[in-house]
Every structure is written in C-alpha cells, then in structure tokens.
Design a protein around this motif. Sequence first.
Motif, PDB file in Angstrom:
ATOM      1  N   LYS A  58      -0.566  60.958 160.596  1.00  0.00           N
ATOM      2  CA  LYS A  58       0.397  59.901 160.880  1.00  0.00           C
ATOM      3  C   LYS A  58       0.299  59.439 162.332  1.00  0.00           C
ATOM      4  O   LYS A  58      -0.321  60.080 163.173  1.00  0.00           O
ATOM      5  N   VAL A  59       0.918  58.339 162.598  1.00  0.00           N
ATOM      6  CA  VAL A  59       0.952  57.785 163.944  1.00  0.00           C
ATOM      7  C   VAL A  59       2.029  58.530 164.739  1.00  0.00           C
ATOM      8  O   VAL A  59       3.171  58.678 164.280  1.00  0.00           O
ATOM      9  N   GLU A  60       1.656  58.975 165.941  1.00  0.00           N
ATOM     10  CA  GLU A  60       2.567  59.775 166.758  1.00  0.00           C
ATOM     11  C   GLU A  60       2.833  59.079 168.093  1.00  0.00           C
ATOM     12  O   GLU A  60       1.903  58.612 168.761  1.00  0.00           O
TER      13      GLU A  60
ATOM     14  N   TYR B 264       4.852  49.225 158.112  1.00  0.00           N
ATOM     15  CA  TYR B 264       3.604  48.742 158.682  1.00  0.00           C
ATOM     16  C   TYR B 264       2.484  49.000 157.680  1.00  0.00           C
ATOM     17  O   TYR B 264       2.499  49.978 156.942  1.00  0.00           O
TER      18      TYR B 264
ATOM     19  N   PHE C  82       2.830  52.631 156.165  1.00  0.00           N
ATOM     20  CA  PHE C  82       3.680  53.539 156.918  1.00  0.00           C
ATOM     21  C   PHE C  82       5.106  53.001 156.983  1.00  0.00           C
ATOM     22  O   PHE C  82       5.322  51.826 157.294  1.00  0.00           O
TER      23      PHE C  82
ATOM     24  N   PHE D 220       7.169  57.692 162.683  1.00  0.00           N
ATOM     25  CA  PHE D 220       6.447  57.290 161.480  1.00  0.00           C
ATOM     26  C   PHE D 220       6.471  58.379 160.419  1.00  0.00           C
ATOM     27  O   PHE D 220       6.483  59.578 160.727  1.00  0.00           O
ATOM     28  N   GLY D 221       6.422  57.947 159.169  1.00  0.00           N
ATOM     29  CA  GLY D 221       6.114  58.853 158.086  1.00  0.00           C
ATOM     30  C   GLY D 221       4.613  59.101 158.040  1.00  0.00           C
ATOM     31  O   GLY D 221       3.851  58.520 158.823  1.00  0.00           O
TER      32      GLY D 221
END
Lengths: 116, 115
Positions: free
Chosen positions: A42-44, B37, B91, B105-106
């Motif tokens: 995932k985006v962090e 997104y 996402f 985010f997931g």
Amino acid sequence: EPEVTQTPSHQVTQMGQEVILRCVPISNHLYFYWYRQILGQKVEFLVSFYNNEISEKSEIFDDQFSVERPDGSNFTLKIRSTKLEDSAMYFCASKIPGQQAEETQYFGPGTRLLVL
Amino acid sequence: AQKVTQAQTEISVVEKEDVTLDCVYETRDTTYYLFWYKQPPSGELVFLIRRNSFDEQNEISGRYSWNFQKSTSSFNFTITASQVVDSAVYFCALSSYQAGTALIFGKGTTLSVSS
C-alpha cells in the motif's frame, strides 16, 4: 490541466549512496507531501510540508530522510545513505489548503527507486 | 488510530459485469474525508472521488458510483458495465478534516477485467 511532475521517473543507485528525488507541485498549491509504495504494497505517508517546514512525519521518515523547498517551484526528498529496503515508488503530492472543495491531494507520476 | 481496510485483495470479472469494491474505515474523528484513487498498470495515482463525513449522499459519475454509509463505516465503490480499461489497483483512503493531514491508504484491491 496543471499537474504534479516528478524527476527522475526511474533511478538506480548503490546501497549507501545519497539520492535526491525532485517534485514540482501544482503552482498555487501550498501543502506538499511525500509518500512511498513498496512494490505490491500500500501507499504509505512519509512527510508533509507547509510554510517551509515539516508539518507532519511518519515513523518511516527517520534521520536518513530530509525534505527541502529550495526555490519557489521544487520540492525535494533526500535519502542520505540508501538501504536496500528504500527501494520503492516515491510519490509527491500537493494540495491547496483551506476550503473543503480543495481538500484533495494530487499525486505526481512517481519515481521508482531501486537500491542495489 | 485511523485505519482503512480493503478486504478484497483481487477481483476478476468479465467485461460488462458490475463490480463493487469494498472499503471499511476506522477513525475517532467526527469529521473526516474519504477518497478513492485508481492506480493503473502505468503506476500513477489518479484521484477519483472525495467525500466528507457529513455528506452521506451517494454519488454517481458515469459508470462509477459510490455508497457512503457512516453507520457501517463503509465507502464502497461500484463500477457498472466494467471495461478492460478499468483494470487497475483501486485504493480507498482516509484523512482527518484538519488541514494538511496525511492520507491513510488501504492495501488496495486489484481489479482485472477480461474481454
């Protein structure tokens, strides 16, 4: 339509080297962000920047990382001594502050960093 | 602590099928924002929609629709009549209402649409 740009699109570096990732946020935006995405994950969030200072940072954003807005247009992320685990896609984002209708972060296309 | 859960890791459908992507969130904030997104194979993150917590109206944009239910802390995304170009990772994300805060985010849902 204005957009966030990032350079380079890809960078390969040796472990221990310094890298600087560059971003040009949308011109009238005032909040700037860096995020990273390890492949397949995932985006962090890494860090947010407003009024020439860091406003928030995550646990990932340790002393190896720094951000700077060296002029009126660029926003940079520096990694001082890269590690293998820094290999990821790094996204820059920007946002206009304040009004509800503008509470959206717009992302650049990303820089894919590979540390060997 | 804030958290976003996208329980569906991968979904495969055939073109023209409808598909719903689930998103469940946790937050202690009384006001917050929710986002979707899209990340196509080229890798960029494309903003689709923002919802604030005090607006529970569902929204439709072409083949896309979103169902926000505060009572179940869910913000689900439906694509009607899916197309191959919809293939991407989607996402869901959450942020506090306070200006400048980070997006949480997931893990994303990979949607594959075959012809």
